[in-house]
Design a protein around this motif. Structure first.
Motif, short mmCIF file in Angstrom:
data_model
loop_
_atom_site.label_atom_id
_atom_site.label_comp_id
_atom_site.label_asym_id
_atom_site.label_seq_id
_atom_site.Cartn_x
_atom_site.Cartn_y
_atom_site.Cartn_z
N SER A 262 53.15 -53.58 62.90
CA SER A 262 53.46 -53.87 64.30
C SER A 262 54.26 -55.16 64.43
O SER A 262 55.20 -55.24 65.24
N LEU A 263 53.92 -56.18 63.65
CA LEU A 263 54.66 -57.44 63.70
C LEU A 263 56.09 -57.25 63.18
O LEU A 263 57.04 -57.84 63.70
N GLN A 264 56.23 -56.45 62.14
CA GLN A 264 57.57 -56.18 61.61
C GLN A 264 58.41 -55.41 62.63
O GLN A 264 59.60 -55.69 62.81
N GLN A 265 57.82 -54.45 63.30
CA GLN A 265 58.55 -53.60 64.23
C GLN A 265 59.13 -54.39 65.40
O GLN A 265 60.21 -54.07 65.90
N VAL A 266 58.42 -55.45 65.82
CA VAL A 266 58.91 -56.24 66.95
C VAL A 266 59.66 -57.49 66.50
O VAL A 266 60.07 -58.30 67.33
N GLY A 267 59.84 -57.63 65.20
CA GLY A 267 60.62 -58.75 64.69
C GLY A 267 59.88 -60.05 64.53
O GLY A 267 60.49 -61.10 64.29
N ASP A 268 58.54 -60.01 64.59
CA ASP A 268 57.76 -61.24 64.43
C ASP A 268 57.40 -61.50 62.97
O ASP A 268 56.84 -62.56 62.65
N LEU A 269 57.68 -60.56 62.09
CA LEU A 269 57.45 -60.72 60.66
C LEU A 269 58.62 -60.08 59.94
O LEU A 269 58.91 -58.89 60.15
N SER A 270 59.33 -60.86 59.13
CA SER A 270 60.56 -60.37 58.50
C SER A 270 60.41 -60.03 57.03
O SER A 270 61.23 -59.30 56.47
N ILE A 271 59.40 -60.56 56.37
CA ILE A 271 59.25 -60.33 54.94
C ILE A 271 58.92 -58.86 54.69
O ILE A 271 58.28 -58.19 55.50
N ARG A 272 59.41 -58.32 53.59
CA ARG A 272 59.15 -56.92 53.24
C ARG A 272 57.84 -56.85 52.45
O ARG A 272 57.59 -57.68 51.57
N VAL A 273 57.04 -55.84 52.74
CA VAL A 273 55.70 -55.74 52.15
C VAL A 273 55.50 -54.37 51.52
O VAL A 273 55.71 -53.33 52.17
N TYR A 274 55.15 -54.38 50.24
CA TYR A 274 54.65 -53.19 49.55
C TYR A 274 53.13 -53.34 49.56
O TYR A 274 52.59 -54.25 48.93
N ALA A 275 52.47 -52.51 50.33
CA ALA A 275 51.04 -52.67 50.58
C ALA A 275 50.22 -51.72 49.71
O ALA A 275 50.38 -50.50 49.82
N MET A 276 49.38 -52.29 48.87
CA MET A 276 48.43 -51.48 48.11
C MET A 276 47.17 -51.32 48.96
O MET A 276 46.57 -52.30 49.40
N VAL A 277 46.77 -50.09 49.18
CA VAL A 277 45.62 -49.79 50.03
C VAL A 277 44.33 -50.04 49.25
O VAL A 277 44.15 -49.51 48.15
N SER A 278 43.43 -50.85 49.79
CA SER A 278 42.13 -51.05 49.14
C SER A 278 41.38 -49.73 49.07
O SER A 278 41.36 -48.96 50.04
N SER A 279 40.74 -49.49 47.94
CA SER A 279 40.21 -48.14 47.67
C SER A 279 38.81 -47.92 48.26
O SER A 279 37.90 -47.49 47.57
N SER A 280 38.64 -48.19 49.55
CA SER A 280 37.39 -47.84 50.21
C SER A 280 37.45 -46.36 50.61
O SER A 280 38.53 -45.79 50.76
N PRO A 281 36.30 -45.73 50.79
CA PRO A 281 36.31 -44.31 51.18
C PRO A 281 37.12 -44.05 52.45
O PRO A 281 37.88 -43.08 52.52
N ASP A 282 36.96 -44.91 53.46
CA ASP A 282 37.68 -44.70 54.72
C ASP A 282 39.19 -44.81 54.52
O ASP A 282 39.97 -44.01 55.05
N ASN A 283 39.61 -45.82 53.75
CA ASN A 283 41.05 -46.00 53.49
C ASN A 283 41.62 -44.81 52.74
O ASN A 283 42.72 -44.32 53.05
N LEU A 284 40.90 -44.36 51.72
CA LEU A 284 41.38 -43.22 50.94
C LEU A 284 41.52 -41.97 51.81
O LEU A 284 42.52 -41.26 51.74
#
Length: 539
Positions: free
Chosen positions: A253-275
């Motif tokens: 959401s911050l990237q979409q509105v231009g409040d965060l410019s750095i590019r992020v490759y996000a590794m999802v934490s392996s909790s049951p809900d996240n998976l």
């Protein structure tokens, strides 16, 4: 008459073929493109956030005219650095708590905690960054003095590697931890029949469960603080090794509105809900966000003796460390993730954890080429297990771990086993690529320290003379690739970043010195003077 006809023809040709206007032309530069030939250039043109031309000569002006020109004054330009393994959000959160990095004694820690609490009173005190290996007495501290100072306020002080915490009695009481509590996937350290307040890996989850979460304002400030620090060192993409759904959505959401410019490759934490959520949803990809991997913890850390070893620790007989995720669950996760389009990126430090992970990968990926699953750290490998990396598995390694751990690693592992530790060159020879990162805030943010540690394998005080296990040093070219194009490849992003080539994002850094030719001892002092993301200057 023929002369006028020729001039008319040239003029007509030029009129019909006007120069293309671009946003920026950079000239008079020493550009390392990191393309397939590792070629160099002096000029580059940028339009709509991407490189449109990269040349060695002034021919770029025959086709392009620019709204803005930048004279690099002969300075070195490299692709924007990619940190292939870090904790971006955690770095930002650390700016909101007691900074314990670099403390040289437990007494100094107590002073810092007291000073922070006086300046910013809190009902729940957090700190991070201590490392008992940096103290004169290299032993875990105990909670006794914290109990005296803060009998009614919970205190949680996280070790620098994130795999151990020191808490006071108030925190233990809130978490329901007693002498009878069973430690699963880690350890509850006791001394003289009493709880010391030290929890390693698994039992830390009981404290996490009663820890108040930062509010939205704090989360946003943390992300912005982390971005500022990363841009300061020329990092334009960060691979955050373990994020929950809420944080990923906040970043987006911050990237979409231009409040965060750095590019992020996000590794999802392996909790049951996240998976359940992300594997069903599939890959999420924008220009600035890439969600296509799951972060799994195999074991703990070597510094806290939580890394899982095949034979006991040399400095603690009978102790093998522990798997954070049980062996059967590693295999089951691998099978499940292999059915999706996601990568599996698993933290593995000890030789036992590494072979468990590598075997699980081999089985799950049979008949599934080019999945680019990663072993995060790949820190201690048994001689026979290096061959697993010949099968498309990518070692994601952190050179400064070698130069931080070299003072005590042999004590933990012994003279024979340590030869398979921090073996970056051997891993590269087997895998063909390595992805380089820092693991900040466990280590410092600076990619220049990454570069120096990979090539020189020394600390900034020039120790040890001749370098540490130099048979596994990387060349400068290999190191720069590991911080750019190979890191991009490990993220399935090599077609859009990692080198300075037409069609790719205009992410680049202007350096204070030539990182490829300056005396290696000068590399830690290089500065990222100007930093661009998508052709826009962010520093």
């Amino acid at each position: 008459m023929k002369k006028y006809t020729l001039l008319f023809s040239i003029g007509f040709f030029l009129a019909c073929n006007p120069k293309e206007e671009v946003d920026l032309i950079v000239h008079n530069a020493n550009i390392y493109t990191v393309d397939g030939d590792f070629s160099k250039a002096s000029y580059m043109a940028i339009k709509d956030g991407k490189f449109v031309a990269v040349t060695e000569t002034e021919e770029i002006y025959q086709k392009y005219t620019a709204k803005v020109e930048l004279d690099a004054k002969g300075k070195t330009i490299v692709p924007g650095f990619i940190d292939a393994h870090c904790h971006f959000y955690a770095l930002g959160l650390n700016q909101q708590v007691v900074d314990l990095v670099g403390t040289t004694s437990f007494e100094e820690i107590l002073d810092k905690v007291m000073a922070f609490q006086k300046e910013r009173p809190s009902d729940f005190i957090f700190g991070r960054g201590w490392d008992q290996n940096d103290w004169e007495v290299k032993e875990f501290p105990t909670k006794d003095k914290l109990d005296e100072m803060f009998p009614d306020t919970p205190v949680v002080l996280r070790r620098i590697d994130g795999h151990a915490i020191l808490v006071n009695q108030k925190t233990l009481d809130l978490a329901g931890i007693t002498l009878e509590t069973k430690a699963v996937g880690g350890d509850i350290i006791k001394k003289d029949g009493k709880l010391t307040g030290i929890l390693v890996d698994g039992p830390m989850g009981m404290v996490d469960a009663i820890t108040p979460q930062p509010d939205r304002k704090t989360q946003i400030q943390a992300l912005k603080d982390a971005e500022r620090l990363c841009f300061g060192y020329g990092l334009t993409t960060v691979d955050d090794a373990g994020l929950g759904r809420g944080t990923i959505e906040l970043i987006d959401s911050l990237q979409q509105v231009g409040d965060l410019s750095i590019r992020v490759y996000a590794m999802v934490s392996s909790s049951p809900d996240n998976l359940d959520y992300f594997l069903n949803k599939g890959i999420i990809k924008t220009d600035n966000l890439n969600v296509r991997s799951v972060k799994v913890y195999g074991d703990g850390a070597l510094g806290s003796r939580g890394a899982a070893l095949r034979e006991p620790y040399s400095d603690q007989p009978g102790h093998y460390g522990a798997m954070v995720t049980p062996v059967d669950q590693i295999g089951a996760l691998a099978e499940r993730i292999a059915l999706s389009d996601y990568q599996m990126n698993t933290h593995a430090i000890g030789d036992s954890a590494n072979v468990v992970v590598l075997r699980a990968y081999e089985k799950a990926l049979e008949g599934k080429p080019n999945r680019r699953w990663k072993v995060e750290h790949a820190q201690v490998i048994s001689p026979a297990d290096f061959d697993y990396f010949s099968n498309g598995i990518i070692p994601s390694i952190q050179p400064t771990h070698a130069t931080s751990d070299m003072y005590w690693a042999e004590d933990r592992l012994g003279s024979d086993r340590v030869k398979g530790a921090y073996a970056f060159k051997e891993l590269l020879d087997k895998a063909g690529t390595v992805a380089l990162g820092t693991d900040f805030p466990v280590e410092q943010v600076s990619p220049f320290l990454t570069f120096y540690a990979a090539v020189a394998r020394k600390d900034v005080n020039n120790y040890p003379e001749g370098g540490y296990q130099m048979e596994n040093a990387l060349s400068r070219e290999e190191t720069l690739k590991g911080m750019t194009i190979w890191a991009a490849h490990s993220n399935f992003e090599e077609q859009e970043k990692g080198s300075i080539e037409p069609g790719k994002f205009a992410d680049f850094v202007i350096l204070s010195e030539d990182i490829m030719s300056v005396p290696i001892e000068n590399v830690p002092n290089i500065e990222a003077e100007q930093v661009f993301v998508g052709g826009v200057q962010v520093k």
